[in-house]
Design a protein around this motif. Structure first.
Motif, PDB file in Angstrom:
ATOM      1  N   LEU A  41     -40.647  39.790  -1.942  1.00  0.00           N
ATOM      2  CA  LEU A  41     -40.778  40.557  -0.704  1.00  0.00           C
ATOM      3  C   LEU A  41     -41.984  40.072   0.095  1.00  0.00           C
ATOM      4  O   LEU A  41     -41.907  39.904   1.319  1.00  0.00           O
ATOM      5  CB  LEU A  41     -40.904  42.045  -1.018  1.00  0.00           C
ATOM      6  CG  LEU A  41     -41.004  42.989   0.187  1.00  0.00           C
ATOM      7  CD1 LEU A  41     -39.781  42.862   1.078  1.00  0.00           C
ATOM      8  CD2 LEU A  41     -41.177  44.424  -0.282  1.00  0.00           C
ATOM      9  N   VAL A  42     -43.091  39.843  -0.582  1.00  0.00           N
ATOM     10  CA  VAL A  42     -44.290  39.336   0.098  1.00  0.00           C
ATOM     11  C   VAL A  42     -44.005  37.988   0.737  1.00  0.00           C
ATOM     12  O   VAL A  42     -44.394  37.719   1.877  1.00  0.00           O
ATOM     13  CB  VAL A  42     -45.472  39.227  -0.893  1.00  0.00           C
ATOM     14  CG1 VAL A  42     -46.621  38.436  -0.260  1.00  0.00           C
ATOM     15  CG2 VAL A  42     -45.962  40.608  -1.282  1.00  0.00           C
ATOM     16  N   ARG A  47     -43.489  34.840   5.719  1.00  0.00           N
ATOM     17  CA  ARG A  47     -42.805  33.874   6.578  1.00  0.00           C
ATOM     18  C   ARG A  47     -42.330  34.527   7.879  1.00  0.00           C
ATOM     19  O   ARG A  47     -42.129  33.865   8.888  1.00  0.00           O
ATOM     20  CB  ARG A  47     -41.634  33.249   5.815  1.00  0.00           C
ATOM     21  CG  ARG A  47     -42.071  32.237   4.766  1.00  0.00           C
ATOM     22  CD  ARG A  47     -40.879  31.629   4.048  1.00  0.00           C
ATOM     23  NE  ARG A  47     -40.330  32.567   3.080  1.00  0.00           N
ATOM     24  CZ  ARG A  47     -39.197  32.353   2.420  1.00  0.00           C
ATOM     25  NH1 ARG A  47     -38.491  31.274   2.652  1.00  0.00           N
ATOM     26  NH2 ARG A  47     -38.759  33.231   1.545  1.00  0.00           N
ATOM     27  N   LEU A  48     -42.145  35.823   7.844  1.00  0.00           N
ATOM     28  CA  LEU A  48     -41.738  36.555   9.040  1.00  0.00           C
ATOM     29  C   LEU A  48     -42.931  36.850   9.957  1.00  0.00           C
ATOM     30  O   LEU A  48     -42.761  37.060  11.161  1.00  0.00           O
ATOM     31  CB  LEU A  48     -41.062  37.861   8.621  1.00  0.00           C
ATOM     32  CG  LEU A  48     -40.456  38.765   9.686  1.00  0.00           C
ATOM     33  CD1 LEU A  48     -39.347  38.037  10.425  1.00  0.00           C
ATOM     34  CD2 LEU A  48     -39.909  40.035   9.051  1.00  0.00           C
ATOM     35  N   PHE A  49     -44.144  36.833   9.414  1.00  0.00           N
ATOM     36  CA  PHE A  49     -45.333  37.260  10.146  1.00  0.00           C
ATOM     37  C   PHE A  49     -45.566  36.488  11.453  1.00  0.00           C
ATOM     38  O   PHE A  49     -45.788  37.098  12.516  1.00  0.00           O
ATOM     39  CB  PHE A  49     -46.565  37.171   9.246  1.00  0.00           C
ATOM     40  CG  PHE A  49     -47.830  37.673   9.895  1.00  0.00           C
ATOM     41  CD1 PHE A  49     -47.987  39.025  10.183  1.00  0.00           C
ATOM     42  CD2 PHE A  49     -48.851  36.805  10.237  1.00  0.00           C
ATOM     43  CE1 PHE A  49     -49.141  39.499  10.784  1.00  0.00           C
ATOM     44  CE2 PHE A  49     -50.006  37.262  10.834  1.00  0.00           C
ATOM     45  CZ  PHE A  49     -50.148  38.605  11.113  1.00  0.00           C
ATOM     46  N   PRO A  50     -45.517  35.125  11.455  1.00  0.00           N
ATOM     47  CA  PRO A  50     -45.726  34.420  12.744  1.00  0.00           C
ATOM     48  C   PRO A  50     -44.683  34.783  13.792  1.00  0.00           C
ATOM     49  O   PRO A  50     -44.976  34.786  14.980  1.00  0.00           O
ATOM     50  CB  PRO A  50     -45.616  32.932  12.349  1.00  0.00           C
ATOM     51  CG  PRO A  50     -45.911  32.903  10.892  1.00  0.00           C
ATOM     52  CD  PRO A  50     -45.363  34.183  10.337  1.00  0.00           C
ATOM     53  N   ASP A 139     -41.979  28.202   7.618  1.00  0.00           N
ATOM     54  CA  ASP A 139     -41.138  27.190   6.964  1.00  0.00           C
ATOM     55  C   ASP A 139     -39.743  27.685   6.649  1.00  0.00           C
ATOM     56  O   ASP A 139     -38.757  27.235   7.207  1.00  0.00           O
ATOM     57  CB  ASP A 139     -41.838  26.719   5.689  1.00  0.00           C
ATOM     58  CG  ASP A 139     -41.049  25.650   4.978  1.00  0.00           C
ATOM     59  OD1 ASP A 139     -40.891  25.764   3.758  1.00  0.00           O
ATOM     60  OD2 ASP A 139     -40.583  24.727   5.642  1.00  0.00           O
ATOM     61  N   GLY A 140     -39.636  28.668   5.746  1.00  0.00           N
ATOM     62  CA  GLY A 140     -38.306  29.066   5.261  1.00  0.00           C
ATOM     63  C   GLY A 140     -37.452  29.727   6.312  1.00  0.00           C
ATOM     64  O   GLY A 140     -36.300  29.359   6.505  1.00  0.00           O
ATOM     65  N   LEU A 141     -38.013  30.707   7.031  1.00  0.00           N
ATOM     66  CA  LEU A 141     -37.209  31.453   7.987  1.00  0.00           C
ATOM     67  C   LEU A 141     -36.864  30.617   9.206  1.00  0.00           C
ATOM     68  O   LEU A 141     -35.764  30.705   9.730  1.00  0.00           O
ATOM     69  CB  LEU A 141     -37.942  32.717   8.426  1.00  0.00           C
ATOM     70  CG  LEU A 141     -38.142  33.756   7.321  1.00  0.00           C
ATOM     71  CD1 LEU A 141     -38.873  34.952   7.880  1.00  0.00           C
ATOM     72  CD2 LEU A 141     -36.821  34.176   6.731  1.00  0.00           C
TER      73      LEU A 141
END
Length: 814
Positions: A41-42, A47-50, A139-141
């Motif tokens: 979850l973290v 990755r969602l934060f930016p 990166d991932g999202l």
């Protein structure tokens, strides 16, 4: 932290997503009780934060009251509540709580996969380059988001190493030797060579899974090359596999530049290993394109041939006697009434016949498993006769396999021989093969021919790969893939090669660039006797067709790779044609032309188009009076014009009973004519994320029995006209995450007996469902609770609750 307000979240304004998410991340990092769940979850939130920072910076450009942003904030708040409750969750609550966290994680990913795209569209802007700018920071999202912008469907595991699903014998020594060579710093490229069926791919797959190899190489990529390599597609697959937007290359030189840039960027994170599997003779030029001088970059090749100019070779040999014996015993259980001496004698004779080839041992062993002693003896005697006829002390793998084909029942011989009409290493939907067999042989329903596939799979002559855990309603077999080992495909083709080309029942026509086989160049235009014709062309084919007379063809399989493809005009002369399958193996949808050659074919009953660009209005214009099934997979339709001169669809397509549309990413709404196909019994629309509306005239489909709307996430409601589908008995709305409304009077559908609604929530269920008797519901835990509330009001309701399942994407196997 005792309450939610203490996190400072209660007073945060609706627009400040990043501050909200930052606090939740900080709290989640403190949790230890639910690792690795909390760690996942973290990772997602970080990755969602930016992305949330970028959204916050655009308060003037965005409407923060839209559904997508509201749902994002709600999801973040749900994550905060879950984090706060982490420490107090009891052991017996862990299972349910785990599913709750998984759903939160999935909802966050959904925002980046789907909702963000909708948000961009509605605001008619590019979010200031949000999608592109996030490549480096998220990166991932960001990779998932970039992939949604291409025309081709989203692939996630295009170049992953195959997973081994069988017991392996005799590879420990070769594995150790090969590993030593690959880890040698002086070795840059290495070829594993052996005859077909010796286990080259199995050995290399196991090597790539070895802890020492995975510890050495940060990046390991696996690509099947086969006899018809397409360098541009291989590079495009590598790009997408690594999360980059796939580029369109005009030639191999551009693809070489793209490959070099990709490898140069990846090597910054560690060493790279590229595996090129099943490389054929004559592919030296392709191998040279991969020979890029970079530190910590190696290439491993499997082939039936050596390539001395490319690198050193490791020769894999057939199994030694003891390993071959162990493998045979594993596959073939001993006959219950066989004496030890009889059993040993039979094993020796069988092993002599198998000649140490693992694939032959598996096929022969499976055919004997559970059979009587007399069957064993009879098989061995027939093989011995065949060996004497061959007169070869060391038969080839095809000669070893031939008796397994000869032992098949006549109907299975026919079906197995048809498998040679598909390209090697092709993953084929089971429904494609079944549709062909139903029309070619016409002795039963699709259920019978699915059994034939299962029979062939049970004898290891092909593999059936299930995609997920979904059941199959009334012969709907899209959730199975069929694969076949190259040498077994060659065995199937071999059965047709005993006669001249123009006299064969099954004929494969391969065209390289614009070069036709010599027999096609006969100035008298040869007449072909085949009832099953397969034509394969490469990406350099210019659609300059020769005239070929094919009056007896009943099934036509077209395999293409070029971006523009004109259907051959001689199709118009195939008056017996019943099944047409067009599959594009290039990276982007191919533009089809000369579609009119299909017009008025009197017996054409099934059309399947995969990864091609067509206009939906072309279909009724063909005036196909016998067409029963239309399948469109990964097709592109472009801009659809709905206001056009009217076509009397009831006369143009009077026999159409089934429409199957899957992974068609630019399908926004169905064309008007679909609701006028009054003969339609099955309508299946799956994985079409842009589909937002269904025709309001759907009520015209009075004969419709099955309606499947799976994974259509932009579909928010079913039209009220759905309640006029008086013959509807099966409704599948699984994975329709955006569906919020069912027709109020759905309870009027008296024949409705099954509703499948897995991974489906947020819909207000109308009270009228309580009128439906003997209704069977299939759902997951989240949906099941809604139906439990209605259960006391309903008669004979059967609710099947399942664990929340992950949406297994079948495209990952392509």
């Amino acid at each position: 932290m005792n309450d939610w307000a203490s996190l400072g979240l209660g007073s945060i304004g609706g627009a400040v997503f990043s501050e909200l998410l930052k606090l939740v991340i900080e709290e989640a990092k403190k949790v230890k009780a639910f690792k690795p769940l909390s760690k996942d979850l973290v990772s997602t939130m970080e990755r969602l934060f930016p992305l949330t920072q970028k959204i916050d910076s655009m308060q003037k450009e965005l409407d923060f009251g839209v559904k997508e942003l509201k749902e994002l904030r709600d999801t973040i708040e749900r994550a905060g509540v879950a984090v706060r409750k982490f420490p107090s969750v009891k052991w017996y609550e862990k299972s349910g709580y785990t599913r709750k966290i998984e759903r939160i994680n999935e909802d966050m990913l959904k925002f980046c996969q789907i909702d963000l795209q909708l948000l961009q569209h509605r605001n008619q802007l590019t979010l200031l380059g949000l999608t592109g700018n996030l490549v480096n920071s998220v990166d991932g999202l960001s990779k998932r988001m970039d992939l949604l912008s291409v025309h081709a469907p989203v692939f996630r595991d295009l170049c992953s190493v195959p997973k081994l699903d069988k017991v392996i014998f005799g590879l420990d020594w070769p594995l150790g030797e090969l590993k030593k060579r690959l880890l040698d710093n002086s070795v840059v490229s290495l070829v594993v060579s052996a005859p077909p069926g010796c286990g080259k791919t199995t050995l290399v797959s196991r090597l790539c899974d070895d802890p020492d190899i995975k510890g050495k190489f940060k990046h390991i990529f696996f690509s099947v090359v086969s006899s018809t390599p397409n360098f541009k597609v291989i590079v495009q697959n590598l790009l997408q596999h690594n999360g980059y937007e796939a580029l369109t290359f005009e030639n191999d030189s551009q693809a070489e530049v793209g490959l070099r840039k990709l490898l140069e960027e990846l090597k910054e994170n560690g060493p790279i290993l590229v595996v090129l599997d099943d490389v054929w003779r004559g592919a030296e030029s392709l191998l040279q394109k991969f020979q890029i001088k970079l530190p910590d970059y190696k290439i491993l090749v499997t082939s039936r041939f050596d390539f001395p100019s490319f690198g050193s070779s490791y020769h894999l040999k057939p199994l030694e006697d003891e390993d071959a014996r162990s493998l045979l015993i594993h596959w073939a259980s001993r006959p219950s009434n066989a004496s030890p001496d009889e059993y040993e004698d039979l094993l020796k004779k069988i092993l002599k016949r198998c000649n140490g080839f693992p694939i032959v041992i598996e096929v022969v062993g499976v055919s004997l498993k559970g059979r009587s002693l007399n069957t064993w003896k009879g098989q061995v005697e027939s093989w011995s006769e065949g060996e004497r006829i061959l007169g070869s002390p060391h038969p080839t793998v095809l000669e070893c396999l031939q008796p397994s084909f000869d032992a098949l029942e006549p109907n299975l011989k026919e079906c197995f021989s048809d498998m040679g009409s598909f390209l090697e290493d092709q993953k084929i939907r089971a429904s494609v093969i079944i549709d062909m067999w139903v029309e070619l042989y016409g002795k039963g329903s699709s259920i019978l021919y699915m059994k034939y596939l299962e029979d062939l799979a049970s004898q290891n002559l092909l593999k059936l790969v299930p995609l997920g855990r979904n059941e199959h309603e009334d012969g709907f077999y899209n959730d199975f893939l069929v694969t076949q080992h190259d040498i077994l495909r060659e065995l199937a083709i071999r059965q047709s090669e005993l006669t001249e080309n123009i006299e064969r029942k099954r004929l494969n026509l391969e065209i390289r660039e614009n070069t036709f086989p010599d027999w096609c160049l006969n100035p008298r235009h040869p007449t072909i006797s085949a009832s099953l014709l397969s034509i394969s062309t490469d990406d350099l084919f210019s659609s300059n067709w020769l005239e070929i007379d094919c009056p007896n063809v009943e099934a036509l399989v077209l395999n293409l790779s070029s971006p523009d493809y004109a259907l051959p005009s001689f199709i118009a002369g195939m008056k017996k044609l019943k099944v047409l399958t067009i599959t594009n193996h290039g990276f982007y949808p191919a533009r089809l032309s000369n579609f009119s050659c299909l017009s008025s074919l009197p017996n054409l009953k099934r059309i399947r188009l995969e990864k091609v660009s067509v206009t939906l209005l072309d279909i009724p214009g063909l005036q196909l009076g016998s067409l029963k099934k239309l399948s469109l997979v990964m097709c592109s339709f472009g801009e659809v014009f709905y206001e056009t001169e009217e076509i009397d669809v009831s006369k143009a397509l009077p026999s159409l009973q089934e429409i199957d549309i899957d992974y068609c990413y630019d399908l926004v709404e169905l064309p008007y004519w679909v609701s006028e196909v009054v003969s339609l019994k099955t309508l299946s629309i799956t994985n079409c994320n842009k589909l937002s509306t269904l025709p309001q005239d759907m009520g015209n489909l009075s004969k419709l029995e099955m309606l499947r709307l799976c994974s259509c996430n932009n579909l928010s409601e079913l039209p009220e006209a759905t309640v006029s589908l008086s013959n509807l008995r099966f409704l599948d709305i699984s994975h329709c995450l955006g569906l919020r409304k069912l027709p109020q009077e759905i309870g009027k559908l008296e024949k409705l007996k099954k509703i499948w609604m897995r991974k489906y929530s947020g819909c207000k269920l109308p009270d009228s469902v309580t009128n439906l008797e003997n209704l069977e519901i299939k759902c997951d835990e989240e949906t099941g609770s809604l139906w439990e509330m209605l259960k006391p009001k309903m008669i004979n309701l059967r609710v099947h609750k399942e664990e929340t399942e992950h949406n297994l994407n079948w495209l990952q196997t392509f």
